[in-house]
Design an enzyme around this catalytic site. Structure first.
Site, PDB file in Angstrom:
ATOM      1  N   TYR A   1      -2.110  15.041   2.243  1.00 26.98           N
ATOM      2  CA  TYR A   1      -1.621  13.760   1.744  1.00 26.98           C
ATOM      3  C   TYR A   1      -2.220  13.413   0.380  1.00 26.98           C
ATOM      4  CZ  TYR A   1      -0.317   8.798   2.169  1.00 26.98           C
ATOM      5  OH  TYR A   1       0.220   7.541   1.988  1.00 26.98           O
TER       6      TYR A   1
ATOM      7  N   LYS B   1       5.195   4.393  -1.410  1.00 25.91           N
ATOM      8  CA  LYS B   1       5.592   5.776  -1.686  1.00 25.91           C
ATOM      9  C   LYS B   1       7.052   6.034  -1.348  1.00 25.91           C
ATOM     10  CE  LYS B   1       1.052   8.077  -1.276  1.00 25.91           C
ATOM     11  NZ  LYS B   1       0.130   6.947  -1.120  1.00 25.91           N
TER      12      LYS B   1
ATOM     13  N   ARG C   1       0.838  -1.191   0.000  1.00 21.61           N
ATOM     14  CA  ARG C   1       0.000   0.000   0.000  1.00 21.61           C
ATOM     15  C   ARG C   1       0.880   1.250   0.000  1.00 21.61           C
ATOM     16  NH1 ARG C   1      -5.363  -1.573   3.657  1.00 21.61           N
ATOM     17  NH2 ARG C   1      -6.265  -3.012   2.128  1.00 21.61           N
ATOM     18  N   SER C   2       0.632   2.215   0.878  1.00 22.14           N
ATOM     19  CA  SER C   2       1.363   3.483   0.773  1.00 22.14           C
ATOM     20  C   SER C   2       2.821   3.390   1.201  1.00 22.14           C
ATOM     21  CB  SER C   2       0.658   4.572   1.576  1.00 22.14           C
ATOM     22  OG  SER C   2      -0.448   5.065   0.846  1.00 22.14           O
ATOM     23  N   ALA C   3       3.236   2.297   1.788  1.00 22.82           N
ATOM     24  CA  ALA C   3       4.677   2.129   2.024  1.00 22.82           C
ATOM     25  C   ALA C   3       5.425   2.112   0.692  1.00 22.82           C
ATOM     26  CB  ALA C   3       4.950   0.856   2.815  1.00 22.82           C
TER      27      ALA C   3
END
Length: 396
Positions: free
Chosen positions: A164, A78, A74-76
């Site tokens: 965000y 990024k 997921r957003s990890a």
């Protein structure tokens, strides 16, 4: 009501002396916080000191989790994507202080000509949501995603505030890398980051024999059981439940939500949300950012590390609805994402995953799970592990 099968949750792996508390915290996640399958890896000064795994690859299955089991980040993701832009800057190909439109002229529409590359990395670009959400198929098409972001009017003047960019970060970062290099961001990561670091992380999971053999486990959407969490404040609850709020619109920029277990979704390149990695791959990536790592190349110069962890946004986040702190591409230690020390930089993934580096202690951390909690940041399982690592590092 169906009852999940009983599985062996005995902790497997290795611990260096002094890190036994991390093993105890990992075991408690299974005993007390409903963990079903997970891995955690810690490097110190480029050497692995924690490598633990337990449970099953499938939350409701029997196949055991192994050291090579990968999960959606997921957003990890990024944090991995940000490294591509910072590496391009390190090589003189991308200027953080240049307008985005220098590299991507179409982005200048609707007054966005003042948006700088650093604003993209620090969530200040002003386009955290889309007036018309993209379908999963549209989102997976990098050209359509980039065109939608370029055509979007900003929600605030770029650079004047931060919020965000939960989904739009994918097309912002991906298009910048494509315009500068001619390669997709996923290809750049494979060739210039994961390959040199020898890290098992992908943006766009290759359809190779490892995937077909089931190395990457499925995730489950419901929150794992565990200790009750405090009831969110009314304003926070409103932000995340009101379809008209900027928070919901940002997270719902792809609608309906894609099936994260679908092979087609995992093969797509969404640099803000659908990376795949092992716990070792995520930790090894961060270890390579801050120093030499066993068998792999260092990626960031000291100056690039400074850029990653120097505060570029701080205060109330217009999307997360809590105070957040960002460097260039990375969350910094704070309310939204407690990390190891004030020197840490990294990125959580909604529901659990977490990766970060801490230049002060030489620690690099990676945690992945198949039981996705409801929280956006500060997952209690990840935080229990970070706390144990903090104690171990302080005792050295």
């Amino acid at each position: 009501m169906a009852v999940a099968p009983t599985v062996d949750t005995a902790v497997n792996g290795t611990l260096a002396p002094g890190f036994e508390g991390v093993g105890a915290a990992f075991a408690r996640n299974f005993a007390e916080r409903g963990e079903r399958g997970a891995g955690v890896v810690v490097y110190r000064d480029g050497h692995k000191v924690v490598d633990l795994y337990a449970g099953t690859r499938d939350v409701d299955g029997q196949a055991p989790w192994t050291p090579g089991t990968g999960q959606i980040l997921r957003s990890a993701t990024k944090g991995v994507s940000a490294a591509a832009l910072l590496l391009l800057h390190q090589r003189g190909a991308l200027d953080p202080d240049a307008p985005v439109g220098t590299y991507w002229p179409e982005f200048k529409a609707h007054g966005k000509e003042t948006a700088l590359v650093r604003h993209v990395l620090a969530h200040r670009a002003g386009v955290p949501a889309l007036d018309r959400p993209l379908t999963p198929a549209e989102a997976a098409d990098p050209e359509r995603g980039a065109a939608a972001v370029a055509a979007q009017a900003p929600f605030w003047a770029p650079g004047t505030d931060h919020g965000y960019h939960a989904q739009t970060y994918s097309w912002l970062t991906g298009e910048l890398v494509r315009r500068v290099t001619g390669r997709s961001l996923g290809t750049f990561v494979a060739e210039e980051i994961a390959g040199p670091a020898r890290a098992d992380v992908w943006i766009g999971l290759p359809a190779d024999r490892a995937q077909r053999a089931g190395r990457v486990g499925p995730v489950t959407a419901p929150a794992v059981p565990g200790a009750p969490r405090s009831r969110p404040k009314a304003a926070l609850r409103e932000a995340y439940t009101n379809p008209a709020s900027l928070t919901r619109r940002a997270f719902d920029s792809v609608a309906p939500a894609p099936d994260e277990n679908d092979p087609g979704y995992r093969a797509a390149e969404l640099p803000g949300s659908n990376g795949i990695g092992t716990a070792d791959g995520l930790a090894r990536f961060y270890a390579a950012l801050i120093g030499d790592v066993d068998g792999g190349a260092r990626l960031f110069s000291p100056e690039t590390v400074r850029l990653a962890r120097t505060e570029a946004s701080a205060g109330p986040d217009r999307v997360l609805a809590v105070p957040s702190r960002f460097g260039l591409g990375y969350m910094l230690h704070g309310v939204a994402s407690p990390l190891l020390t004030p020197h840490s930089f990294g990125h959580p993934g909604r529901g659990g995953a977490l990766g970060f580096a801490d230049p002060q202690t030489g620690i690099a951390f990676g945690y992945v799970t198949n039981g996705m909690g409801k929280g956006v940041t500060a997952d209690p399982r990840a935080q229990a592990l970070v706390g144990a690592v903090r104690e171990a590092a302080a005792a050295r």
